[in-house]
Structures are given as structure tokens and as C-alpha cells.
Design an enzyme around this catalytic site. Structure first.
Site, mmCIF file in Angstrom:
data_model
loop_
_atom_site.group_PDB
_atom_site.id
_atom_site.type_symbol
_atom_site.label_atom_id
_atom_site.label_comp_id
_atom_site.label_asym_id
_atom_site.label_seq_id
_atom_site.Cartn_x
_atom_site.Cartn_y
_atom_site.Cartn_z
ATOM 1 N N ARG A 92 40.688 39.933 33.392
ATOM 2 C CA ARG A 92 40.205 40.890 32.392
ATOM 3 C C ARG A 92 40.523 42.316 32.771
ATOM 4 O O ARG A 92 40.025 43.244 32.146
ATOM 5 C CB ARG A 92 38.678 40.795 32.293
ATOM 6 C CG ARG A 92 38.248 39.744 31.348
ATOM 7 C CD ARG A 92 36.800 40.002 31.024
ATOM 8 N NE ARG A 92 36.194 38.727 30.789
ATOM 9 C CZ ARG A 92 35.267 38.508 29.869
ATOM 10 N NH1 ARG A 92 34.826 39.492 29.150
ATOM 11 N NH2 ARG A 92 34.791 37.321 29.712
ATOM 12 N N ARG A 104 24.806 34.547 17.574
ATOM 13 C CA ARG A 104 24.962 33.458 18.544
ATOM 14 C C ARG A 104 23.646 33.187 19.262
ATOM 15 O O ARG A 104 22.931 34.097 19.664
ATOM 16 C CB ARG A 104 26.026 33.853 19.573
ATOM 17 C CG ARG A 104 26.139 32.864 20.726
ATOM 18 C CD ARG A 104 27.432 33.017 21.474
ATOM 19 N NE ARG A 104 27.492 34.221 22.290
ATOM 20 C CZ ARG A 104 28.575 34.591 22.966
ATOM 21 N NH1 ARG A 104 29.685 33.873 22.903
ATOM 22 N NH2 ARG A 104 28.562 35.687 23.695
ATOM 23 N N ARG A 164 30.872 46.113 24.975
ATOM 24 C CA ARG A 164 31.789 45.070 25.482
ATOM 25 C C ARG A 164 33.138 45.144 24.774
ATOM 26 O O ARG A 164 34.187 44.920 25.379
ATOM 27 C CB ARG A 164 31.165 43.680 25.295
ATOM 28 C CG ARG A 164 30.131 43.362 26.382
ATOM 29 C CD ARG A 164 29.170 42.285 25.949
ATOM 30 N NE ARG A 164 29.783 41.005 25.728
ATOM 31 C CZ ARG A 164 29.273 40.077 24.913
ATOM 32 N NH1 ARG A 164 28.157 40.309 24.242
ATOM 33 N NH2 ARG A 164 29.876 38.931 24.777
ATOM 34 N N LYS A 221 37.195 32.277 22.390
ATOM 35 C CA LYS A 221 37.926 31.833 23.587
ATOM 36 C C LYS A 221 37.364 30.540 24.154
ATOM 37 O O LYS A 221 38.099 29.617 24.472
ATOM 38 C CB LYS A 221 37.814 32.869 24.713
ATOM 39 C CG LYS A 221 38.553 34.143 24.511
ATOM 40 C CD LYS A 221 38.563 34.953 25.809
ATOM 41 C CE LYS A 221 37.185 35.335 26.316
ATOM 42 N NZ LYS A 221 36.480 36.331 25.501
ATOM 43 N N ARG A 230 21.651 35.644 24.427
ATOM 44 C CA ARG A 230 22.094 36.261 25.673
ATOM 45 C C ARG A 230 21.710 37.736 25.675
ATOM 46 O O ARG A 230 21.795 38.401 24.656
ATOM 47 C CB ARG A 230 23.620 36.143 25.781
ATOM 48 C CG ARG A 230 24.051 34.974 26.630
ATOM 49 C CD ARG A 230 25.522 34.696 26.524
ATOM 50 N NE ARG A 230 26.385 35.853 26.779
ATOM 51 C CZ ARG A 230 27.712 35.777 26.814
ATOM 52 N NH1 ARG A 230 28.307 34.608 26.610
ATOM 53 N NH2 ARG A 230 28.445 36.847 27.033
HETATM 54 P P1 ADP Z 1 32.489 37.474 26.295
HETATM 55 O O1 ADP Z 1 33.936 37.066 26.403
HETATM 56 O O2 ADP Z 1 31.902 37.123 24.971
HETATM 57 O O3 ADP Z 1 32.276 38.926 26.675
HETATM 58 P P2 ADP Z 1 31.765 36.071 28.742
HETATM 59 O O4 ADP Z 1 30.716 35.050 28.915
HETATM 60 O O5 ADP Z 1 33.184 35.704 28.997
HETATM 61 O O6 ADP Z 1 31.576 36.650 27.294
HETATM 62 O O7 ADP Z 1 31.441 37.317 29.716
HETATM 63 C C1 ADP Z 1 30.161 37.868 29.800
HETATM 64 C C2 ADP Z 1 30.123 38.974 30.858
HETATM 65 O O8 ADP Z 1 30.466 38.417 32.132
HETATM 66 C C3 ADP Z 1 31.120 40.114 30.659
HETATM 67 O O9 ADP Z 1 30.623 41.100 29.789
HETATM 68 C C4 ADP Z 1 31.261 40.623 32.090
HETATM 69 O O10 ADP Z 1 30.155 41.401 32.470
HETATM 70 C C5 ADP Z 1 31.222 39.350 32.912
HETATM 71 N N1 ADP Z 1 32.574 38.788 33.166
HETATM 72 C C6 ADP Z 1 33.066 37.586 32.734
HETATM 73 N N2 ADP Z 1 34.337 37.412 33.144
HETATM 74 C C7 ADP Z 1 34.653 38.538 33.863
HETATM 75 C C8 ADP Z 1 35.811 38.991 34.545
HETATM 76 N N3 ADP Z 1 36.939 38.256 34.589
HETATM 77 N N4 ADP Z 1 35.756 40.202 35.156
HETATM 78 C C9 ADP Z 1 34.656 40.958 35.132
HETATM 79 N N5 ADP Z 1 33.534 40.600 34.503
HETATM 80 C C10 ADP Z 1 33.514 39.407 33.871
#
Ligand code: ADP
Length: 215
Positions: free
Chosen positions: A88, A127, A171, A13, A160
Site C-alpha cells: 500500500r 458495512r 482512508r 478487494k 468497524r
Molecule cells: P480497507 O481496504 O477497506 O481500508 P483493510 O481491512 O484492508 O480495509 O485495512 C484496514 C486498515 O488496516 C487500514 O486503514 C490500515 O490502517 C491498515 N492496513 C491494512 N493493510 C495495510 C498495509 N499494507 N499497510 C499499512 N496499513 C495497512
């Protein structure tokens, strides 16, 4: 143009969001990165978010919606934006409608990034990223020139906390249960365009342009 990029963790993404941002000139709003910054800065929101993120859970809706709403009030998004990682959950999708409705805007498109489970697992577990400048590497496909060191700024690379295997699997479950259902909502509105998460980096731009031309 108001776009959402949706897809499982590790589907690519972020890369597609950044390329779309470059093509359209619109700001890219990445909730994961904003939350990680809030955690690092120790803000109130950050303190709440930390516990959820470490476990691979979604951060509480009110916190994430608050952060996004604040960001969408800034003048640089008036002409358009790319949301990477938001919404999300069904609640967040409703909140986005409400935020846009208030100013008479609508969402134009949802880019749905798809990738095979083995691609996703390899991407996330191999990663590494630079905590200082945000550059991202893959130990096999895109390793840094010097092992463990950022090409861009020379800082030591880190993994991370939530890219450990058991958290990755959680996740993915959270994605299936809470995020995937919102696709249906956008599909009913005819806003979804599928885009491959498997392409080589130099093929992605053409793919994004092809999808954007269709609207
Ligand atoms: P990925 O898409 O690989 O899971 P991100 O960096 O987008 O990685 O997200 C990492 C973490 O940040 C998620 O597992 C969640 O805990 C939090 N997060 C990110 N965006 C949201 C969202 N829109 N709502 C709730 N939690 C979020």
C-alpha cells in the site's frame, strides 16, 4: 501464481481476493485482517497498529512488512499466494520485490479493482461484520436474515471503528496519496489488469477467471 489485489477501500478487494483464492487454490493473505487480529490479541505489533488503524492511517511500514515477510516464509505459499491489501506504499512495493527476489520469485499480476466513489461510500458506511467469524454484510444490499445478528454463527454484528464517515474519507485520501502511486510502477512492468468492483456477486467469478486466463 503470485498475485496482488489493489484498489481503494471499499472497492471489493476482499471478495475478489477470496474468489481468486478459491479458483487458484492459493492462500489469501489479508493484511487488514492480520492487523485486526494482532490488535485483538494485544501483541507488540498489534499495540503499535491500533493507533494508526483507528485514525485511518497506514500502519508503519516496518510493522506491516515484518508481518507479511513472516507470512511469506511459510511453506504453503511456495506455489503461489494472493496478497489482499499489501503493498500500500512505494516502500512496501519495494520490500515485496526484495522478499520475492531473495527466493528467486517474481510477482505475476496485479488485479486493480475499480469502483465509483458512491459505491465505495455506501459499501463502507453500511458495512457490518461479525467480530467472531468474519462474515461481512451490507445493510441495504446484503442484510443479515435477522437484524444485527450474524447468519453464520449468531453473534451480534458490529461496525468497524474505521468505517465511520470522517475516517472513511481520510482512508480514501490516504489511498490516493500513498497507494495509488504504486500502480504506475506495476503498470510500467505490464502487470496490471483492471477488474470491476461493481459486479454482482455471481458475476465476479467469471470476471476473475477471464482475467487470469490472460496470463
Ligand atoms: P480497507 O481496504 O477497506 O481500508 P483493510 O481491512 O484492508 O480495509 O485495512 C484496514 C486498515 O488496516 C487500514 O486503514 C490500515 O490502517 C491498515 N492496513 C491494512 N493493510 C495495510 C498495509 N499494507 N499497510 C499499512 N496499513 C495497512
Amino acid at each position: 501464481m503470485r498475485l496482488v489485489i489493489l484498489g481503494p477501500p471499499g472497492s471489493g478487494k476482499g471478495t475478489r481476493a477470496n474468489i481468486t483464492g478459491r479458483i487458484t487454490g492459493h492462500p489469501v493473505i489479508t493484511t487488514g485482517a492480520m492487523l485486526r487480529e494482532a490488535v485483538a490479541a494485544g501483541t507488540e505489533y498489534g499495540k503499535i497498529a491500533d493507533g494508526y488503524m483507528k485514525k485511518g492511517e497506514l500502519v508503519r511500514d516496518d510493522v506491516v512488512i515484518g508481518i507479511v515477510e513472516e507470512r511469506l516464509r511459510k511453506p504453503d505459499v511456495r506455489a503461489g499466494f494472493i496478497l489482499d491489501g499489501f503493498p500500500r506504499s512505494v516502500n512496501q512495493a519495494r520490500a515485496l520485490d526484495r522478499i520475492l527476489n531473495k527466493v528467486g520469485d517474481v510477482l505475476d499480476l496485479v488485479l486493480y479493482v475499480t469502483a465509483k466513489p458512491e459505491t465505495i461510500l455506501s459499501r463502507l458506511s453500511l458495512r457490518r461484520s461479525c467480530p467472531k467469524c468474519g462474515a461481512i454484510y451490507h445493510l441495504k444490499d446484503m442484510p443479515p436474515k435477522v437484524e444485527g445478528v450474524c447468519d453464520e454463527c449468531g453473534s451480534p454484528l458490529t461496525q468497524r471503528d474505521d468505517d465511520r464517515e470522517e475516517i472513511i474519507l481520510h482512508r480514501l485520501e490516504v489511498y490516493e496519496q500513498q497507494t495509488f502511486p504504486i500502480l504506475e510502477r506495476y503498470e510500467r512492468l505490464g502487470k496490471v489488469r483492471e477488474i470491476s468492483g461493481e459486479l454482482e456477486i455471481d458475476e465476479i467469478e467469471a470476471e476473475v477467471k477471464r482475467v487470469l486466463k490472460g496470463i
